[in-house]
Scaffold this motif. Sequence first.
Motif, mmCIF file in Angstrom:
data_model
loop_
_atom_site.group_PDB
_atom_site.id
_atom_site.type_symbol
_atom_site.label_atom_id
_atom_site.label_comp_id
_atom_site.label_asym_id
_atom_site.label_seq_id
_atom_site.Cartn_x
_atom_site.Cartn_y
_atom_site.Cartn_z
ATOM 1 N N LEU A 216 -2.636 -10.915 -11.979
ATOM 2 C CA LEU A 216 -2.561 -9.581 -11.372
ATOM 3 C C LEU A 216 -1.743 -8.632 -12.248
ATOM 4 O O LEU A 216 -2.119 -7.472 -12.445
ATOM 5 N N ARG A 219 -3.662 -7.408 -15.225
ATOM 6 C CA ARG A 219 -4.705 -6.410 -14.929
ATOM 7 C C ARG A 219 -4.144 -5.017 -14.680
ATOM 8 O O ARG A 219 -4.915 -4.072 -14.495
ATOM 9 N N HIS A 223 -5.553 -0.357 -14.772
ATOM 10 C CA HIS A 223 -5.350 0.774 -13.871
ATOM 11 C C HIS A 223 -4.606 1.909 -14.558
ATOM 12 O O HIS A 223 -4.871 3.078 -14.284
ATOM 13 N N HIS A 250 -2.716 -8.256 0.278
ATOM 14 C CA HIS A 250 -3.937 -8.347 -0.527
ATOM 15 C C HIS A 250 -3.628 -7.952 -1.972
ATOM 16 O O HIS A 250 -2.821 -7.038 -2.223
ATOM 17 N N ASP A 252 -5.297 -6.214 -4.072
ATOM 18 C CA ASP A 252 -5.572 -4.795 -4.332
ATOM 19 C C ASP A 252 -4.444 -3.911 -3.807
ATOM 20 O O ASP A 252 -4.115 -2.880 -4.420
ATOM 21 N N LEU A 255 -1.645 -4.067 -6.421
ATOM 22 C CA LEU A 255 -1.952 -3.215 -7.574
ATOM 23 C C LEU A 255 -1.733 -1.737 -7.246
ATOM 24 O O LEU A 255 -1.201 -0.976 -8.065
ATOM 25 N N GLN A 256 -2.127 -1.324 -6.055
ATOM 26 C CA GLN A 256 -1.954 0.075 -5.669
ATOM 27 C C GLN A 256 -0.475 0.443 -5.539
ATOM 28 O O GLN A 256 -0.051 1.533 -5.958
#
Length: 324
Positions: A216, A219, A223, A250, A252, A255-256
């Motif tokens: 994670l 990645r 972004h 989660h 995602d 990441l946000q």
Amino acid sequence: MASQHTSVRPHPSGLIHDNVRHSTRYTVVGNHLAQHRKLTLVARGLALLLQSLPAGASVGIKAIAAQVPESELRVARAMRELEAHGYLARLRERLPDGRIASRTISYNRPKAEHPHLPSTPGQAPSAPEAPEASEVPASETPAPTSTGPMSADPEPPPSPPTPPSPPTTSTAPAAPAPPTTLTPPSPPTAPAPNTPPADPPSDPPSAARHRAAAELLARLRLHSPRLLLSERDILRLAPDVTVWLERRVHPDAVLQALSARLPDDLAHPAGFLAHRLRTLLPPPLPAQPPAPDPFQTCDGCDRPFRAPQPGRCRDCRPAEREAA
């Protein structure tokens, strides 16, 4: 033909000073600081602000950032610049009651140029220092007449040589050396038989546990290119991301939370992400109540009842015991 006026002076080019003499509320700053070639403008402005504050004022990073339109990161970076060039010193002292107090010393000249200055605050210098010729208020500094480059930074004078320490003499007699014992040589050891090399160790359990968190973090640069992390930073931050994932957040959402609203002056992405991972950590989910037992059909009266295993209901169990 009209005659030309040759006595008219041409317009000067470059800087022009229109100064007013200050009589109150002004600070004396040396040109060695105002024209320092290795200090940023933010560091020079911070040095000027520290010189203008009264003694005892709060000059922490948060206190300074609240007074100027600069972020705490830029204020901290400017303080490190002033420390590196001798204009600032930050000390930590232990008080008699056991508490730790921070002391900040602001030098109007680099500390290296004052060998007589005390090393600790509160100690008076040995002799007063004559003011430098260039340390006059900015309003009284005459305009330079040459257009050449500014003067280079002053170099600190060489420190006086340290006198050699006198040799120490010992009056105690030297202890006699223990007698030397001869150890017989050990017999030669037979060479070990050739053994096949062991298999390389597999990844430790901790690495397998943090593998999803490391992927994670890798990645994140997809972004935002500014969140490019080294392999060492990923291994250091992976345990904190694992805590988020174990709290059923989660990927995602992680990441946000890490890539949203990045500051414009982001210089150290690893430290910024470590701060967010600790301050934005969500609480764990509350424990869910245990699921009820499934419905079973009573073997005696065919009525439904809840039980972990098939059998008889509560009404049929006493009759079963009486029949037995």
